[in-house]
Design a protein around this motif. Structure first.
Motif, short mmCIF file in Angstrom:
data_model
loop_
_atom_site.label_atom_id
_atom_site.label_comp_id
_atom_site.label_asym_id
_atom_site.label_seq_id
_atom_site.Cartn_x
_atom_site.Cartn_y
_atom_site.Cartn_z
N LEU A 1 0.82 -1.23 0.00
CA LEU A 1 0.00 0.00 0.00
C LEU A 1 0.85 1.27 0.00
N GLY A 2 2.18 1.10 0.08
CA GLY A 2 3.02 2.29 0.23
C GLY A 2 3.27 3.01 -1.09
N THR A 3 3.63 4.30 -1.00
CA THR A 3 4.05 5.05 -2.20
C THR A 3 5.34 5.81 -1.86
N CYS A 4 6.11 6.09 -2.91
CA CYS A 4 7.36 6.84 -2.74
C CYS A 4 7.47 7.91 -3.82
N ASN A 5 8.11 9.00 -3.48
CA ASN A 5 8.47 9.99 -4.50
C ASN A 5 9.99 9.88 -4.71
N LEU A 6 10.39 9.50 -5.93
CA LEU A 6 11.82 9.35 -6.25
C LEU A 6 12.25 10.48 -7.17
N ILE A 7 13.51 10.90 -7.05
CA ILE A 7 14.06 11.85 -8.03
C ILE A 7 14.84 11.02 -9.07
N GLY A 8 14.41 11.12 -10.34
CA GLY A 8 15.11 10.38 -11.41
C GLY A 8 16.00 11.33 -12.19
N LYS A 9 17.31 11.07 -12.19
CA LYS A 9 18.23 11.96 -12.93
C LYS A 9 18.45 11.37 -14.32
N PHE A 10 17.70 11.89 -15.30
CA PHE A 10 17.83 11.43 -16.69
C PHE A 10 18.65 12.45 -17.46
N GLU A 11 19.20 12.03 -18.62
CA GLU A 11 20.03 12.94 -19.44
C GLU A 11 19.26 14.22 -19.78
N PRO A 12 18.03 14.05 -20.39
CA PRO A 12 17.34 15.30 -20.81
C PRO A 12 17.01 16.21 -19.63
N LYS A 13 16.43 15.64 -18.55
CA LYS A 13 16.11 16.49 -17.38
C LYS A 13 15.84 15.62 -16.16
N THR A 14 15.93 16.23 -15.00
CA THR A 14 15.63 15.51 -13.75
C THR A 14 14.11 15.56 -13.53
N GLU B 1 17.74 -2.59 -18.18
CA GLU B 1 18.73 -1.53 -17.92
C GLU B 1 17.99 -0.25 -17.62
N PHE B 2 18.66 0.67 -16.90
CA PHE B 2 18.08 1.99 -16.61
C PHE B 2 18.06 2.79 -17.92
N ASN B 3 16.89 3.37 -18.25
CA ASN B 3 16.76 4.13 -19.49
C ASN B 3 17.12 5.59 -19.23
N SER B 4 18.43 5.94 -19.45
CA SER B 4 18.88 7.29 -19.07
C SER B 4 18.34 8.35 -20.02
N ASN B 5 17.79 7.94 -21.16
CA ASN B 5 17.26 8.94 -22.12
C ASN B 5 15.78 9.24 -21.89
N PHE B 6 15.17 8.60 -20.88
CA PHE B 6 13.72 8.79 -20.67
C PHE B 6 13.39 10.26 -20.43
N THR B 7 12.30 10.72 -21.03
CA THR B 7 11.84 12.09 -20.74
C THR B 7 10.34 12.17 -20.94
N MET C 1 6.03 16.44 -18.64
CA MET C 1 5.75 16.84 -17.26
C MET C 1 7.03 16.74 -16.41
N ARG C 2 7.06 17.51 -15.34
CA ARG C 2 8.21 17.42 -14.42
C ARG C 2 7.98 16.31 -13.39
N ARG C 3 6.68 16.01 -13.18
CA ARG C 3 6.35 15.07 -12.11
C ARG C 3 5.36 14.06 -12.68
N ILE C 4 5.67 12.78 -12.64
CA ILE C 4 4.73 11.80 -13.22
C ILE C 4 4.45 10.67 -12.23
N LYS C 5 3.20 10.15 -12.35
CA LYS C 5 2.81 9.03 -11.48
C LYS C 5 2.82 7.78 -12.35
N ILE C 6 3.55 6.75 -11.92
CA ILE C 6 3.65 5.54 -12.72
C ILE C 6 2.73 4.48 -12.12
#
Length: 749
Positions: A565-578, A647-653, A656-661
């Motif tokens: 039931l838990g949720t987390c807010n993570l900061i993802g550092k991608f190439e295009p933007k954080t 693998e981690f997709n470093s090119n993801f963008t 929006m600045r904030r997305i819910k997955i």
């Protein structure tokens, strides 16, 4: 001269004097020119009779005068009254009779005054009929007995003329019928036997003829208008000239011929009968139908039965409509459920509003129609749609309404009103416990998600209000867990505040991550899966800090962490933007693995997280195959298999600045049904034990019936289930079978 020397009056001489007075009276009645009686005239007559009755025997002429009194009437009737009546017919005969009866009563009144002394002494001593009665009896035996049949037929013929719309002399009829009443001298036998019985027979025949024509030619509403008008006129007839005691008998005859005899032909008329009136919303005609048929014995049974059929058919059509809509939209599964609940439940509510108004207005709140409405709704409200039970549909509907008024953005009043109506519908659902469980799951999930993310519940007032309504409808045990959920959330808010104070007072304990924990009581909430997910190191620190804090508050409570039931807010550092990613605890744990490894296989992820195959597949699908591809998958197919690598997709963008997955939901329906089944077993056990404890010995049939009655408010237990629980309780030594009668059980304390 003194009293003793009074001159004796002999019978001849005395009677001659009286006879003159009587003749004068008759002449006055016949309208001949005669002077009226003065008080002196009257006194002389009275005194003559007095003297003739008080002379010494053999000159006391009391008996002879009593006889002559009667003979005077007989002579007058035979010579004058009867001939004048016999020569007249119909209305003229009636008028003559009324006049003769009025005259007769005047004559009785005057002769009574003349002969009054007889009445006071002679009659009283001999127990003879009093003078007034003798006078009236003469008329009854001589005039009435001869003419009453003729009179009756003349009156009935006038009544029939009036029924056909002709004007008649109502006052005349009133006077004639008063004779039938008065002739009985306080008894109604003459009126009832000589007039009323035949009049009622004639009425029945008259309306029977009318009915057989109207039923062929008229529509049901037109026929009812005529029937109502006839009843009104007959009532009117009583008030004008029939005796009031005739009213119920007369109306009963009319109702019988116009309504009882042709009930079915009338109600089942093809284009205008009861079905058609309901179909076309003919409120006024339905009200008239109720008014008319409520007056005849069991008259409302067929009407309420058609009403029940009609409502059942309309409701069943709604179910079919929803089924069809659902199967047409099978492709777009997500839309179906939303559409179904909203539209179907909304339509059922509208249907209930409509027909409840009929019951209250057209059918004057009559219990028979409340019962019909209830039974009709029970039929189709328990059908369910496209694999969802009604209990689930209603629970989801409530949820949609509570989301700030659902898709329709309702006002607070409208939300309240809609909730009120949903709870009314719940009364017709046999599996109320299933509704409660679904409602708890939905509300629980929604409340927690909302609190953990935004820490505000959109409409606590409405939530509380629906609990109050459910409590009234289904009792306290029904809502106790839900009320516990509401209380828990309030306590959790205080708990979080205390936790934040604890952290600010001991900075060394701070895990360096913002942490919100909602502590819940196990019994109130639906049971959630709790796996030993291997948490990432950062999170382990959080759990430990909170555990230390919680032990300062309480020593004896065990904390079980529900990571699902838990949720987390993570900061993802991608190439295009954080970017900020809002994910579940499971998703966060999986993503954090990629901080220390660039590439991981399916089985490595599974081992490191310690989750089941099902959970890993859902998790990885949401991160690599769905809308947001945070991870790249090899091979790049749409499904997850155990040989995949990530693998981690470093090119993801994303724009929006904030997305819910989102993580796809698990189908909880099966689990809910299993949980409810388990609860039902406990409930049946408890009920059987309660009954047996108070009754000590009971037969099988009675035990089952009492058990069904006790549990009926929450669900309809099936007989097989009860039988099974009885067997189980016997093996567990709560009950035993009677040695001689295996169908009887004893309670074992």
């Amino acid at each position: 001269m003194t009293m003793n020397e009074r001159k004796t009056i002999d019978l001849e001489q005395g009677w001659e004097f009286m006879q003159k007075g009587i003749t004068r009276l008759k002449n006055i009645l016949e309208g001949l020119p005669e002077p009226q009686f003065s008080s002196g005239d009257y006194m002389m007559r009275y005194t003559t009779i007095y003297n003739m009755c008080t002379q010494k025997p053999p000159h006391d002429y009391s008996q002879q005068l009593y006889d002559k009194y009667r003979e005077s009437f007989e002579e007058y009737i035979t010579s004058t009254v009867l001939p004048s009546l016999r020569e007249k017919h119909d209305e003229f005969m009636l008028r003559e009779l009324v006049k003769r009866w009025a005259n007769h009563k005047v004559m009785v009144r005057w002769l009574f005054r003349f002969f009054h002394y007889l009445d006071r002494y002679f009659i009283a001593r001999r127990s003879l009929p009093p003078l007034n009665e003798v006078g009236l009896t003469c008329f009854r035996e001589l005039v009435y007995q001869e003419l009453n049949a003729k009179v009756r037929d003349a009156v009935i013929s006038l009544i029939d003329q009036e029924r056909e719309g002709e004007q008649i002399d109502r006052a005349l009829l009133k006077n004639v019928l008063d004779i039938f009443v008065e002739i009985g001298m306080g008894q109604m036998d003459y009126y009832e036997n000589d007039f009323e019985a035949t009049m009622l027979k004639d009425t029945a025949a008259y309306y029977s003829r009318k009915a057989s024509n109207w039923i062929l030619d008229d529509s049901c509403p037109d026929y009812m208008l005529k029937a109502e008008e006839c009843l009104k006129r007959e009532k009117d007839r009583v008030s004008h000239y029939l005796h009031s005691s005739s009213e119920p008998k007369l109306l009963e005859k009319v109702q019988h011929e116009l309504l009882s005899v042709c009930t079915n032909r009338l109600l089942d008329k093809e284009h205008s009968g009861c079905h058609a009136l309901l179909r076309d919303d003919k409120v006024e005609d339905l009200s008239r139908m109720f008014r008319l048929f409520s007056k005849i014995p069991r008259g409302l049974d067929p009407v309420s039965s058609i009403f029940k059929q009609h409502v059942t058919a309309e409701g069943t059509a709604l179910v079919k409509q929803a089924e069809d809509a659902a199967s047409n939209k099978k492709a777009d599964k997500k839309d179906v459920v939303g559409m179904q609940e909203q539209v179907f439940v909304r339509k059922v509510i509208e249907l209930h509003d409509k027909y409840l108004a009929y019951v209250n207005d057209c059918f004057q709140n009559h219990t028979l129609f409340h019962k019909a409405l209830k039974e009709a709704f029970e039929v189709f409200c328990n059908k369910g749609v496209a694999g969802s039970s009604s209990a689930e549909l209603l629970a989801t509907f409530c949820d949609n309404i509570l989301k700030k008024g659902g898709s329709e953005k309702l006002s607070d009043e409208a939300i309240e009103e809609t909730l009120e109506k949903v709870v009314k519908l719940l009364a017709y659902i046999s599996d109320k416990d299933l509704f409660a469980e679904f409602y708890r799951i939905i509300v629980g999930r929604k409340k927690l998600a909302r609190r953990l993310l935004f820490d505000k519940s959109a409409n606590d007032d409405h939530e509380r209000s629906i609990l109050t309504k459910l409590k009234q409808q289904c009792g306290g045990q029904f809502t106790s867990k839900m009320e516990g959920m509401v209380t828990d959330l309030t306590l959790a808010r205080e708990n979080q505040t205390h936790f934040e104070e604890y952290l600010s007072n001991s900075p060394y304990a701070n895990p360096g991550i913002d942490l919100t924990v909602t502590v819940l009581t196990t019994g109130f909430w639906p049971s959630y899966k709790s796996f030993d997910l291997n948490l990432p190191a950062e999170m382990i620190k959080c759990v430990e800090v909170f555990r230390d804090f919680y032990q300062t508050k309480t020593k004896h409570r065990k904390l079980t962490w529900i990571y699902s039931l838990g949720t987390c807010n993570l900061i993802g550092k991608f190439e295009p933007k954080t970017m900020e990613l809002i994910v579940t605890t499971y998703q966060a744990s999986a993503l954090l693995l990629f901080n220390s490894s660039d590439r991981l296989s399916y089985s490595e992820i599974m081992t490191q997280l310690n989750l089941t195959d099902d959970d890993v597949v859902r998790l990885l699908h949401s991160l690599s195959c769905a809308k947001y591809k945070i991870l790249n998958k090899e091979p790049s197919t749409k499904t997850i298999s155990s040989t995949d690598h990530f693998e981690f997709n470093s090119n993801f963008t994303d724009k929006m600045r904030r997305i819910k997955i989102p993580l796809p939901p698990v189908d909880e329906k099966k689990k809910v049904i299993e949980d409810v089944d388990k609860d039902r077993r406990y409930a049946i056990d408890a009920s059987i034990v309660r009954i047996m404890k108070s009754r000590k010995v009971l037969g099988h049939q009675q035990l089952v019936m009492e058990c069904v009655e006790q549990l009926g408010r929450m669900f309809k237990p099936d007989f097989k289930a009860i039988k099974k629980r009885i067997e189980d309780l016997i093996t567990r030594d709560y009950l035993e079978r009677d040695k001689d009668n295996p169908n009887t059980f004893r309670y074992l304390a």
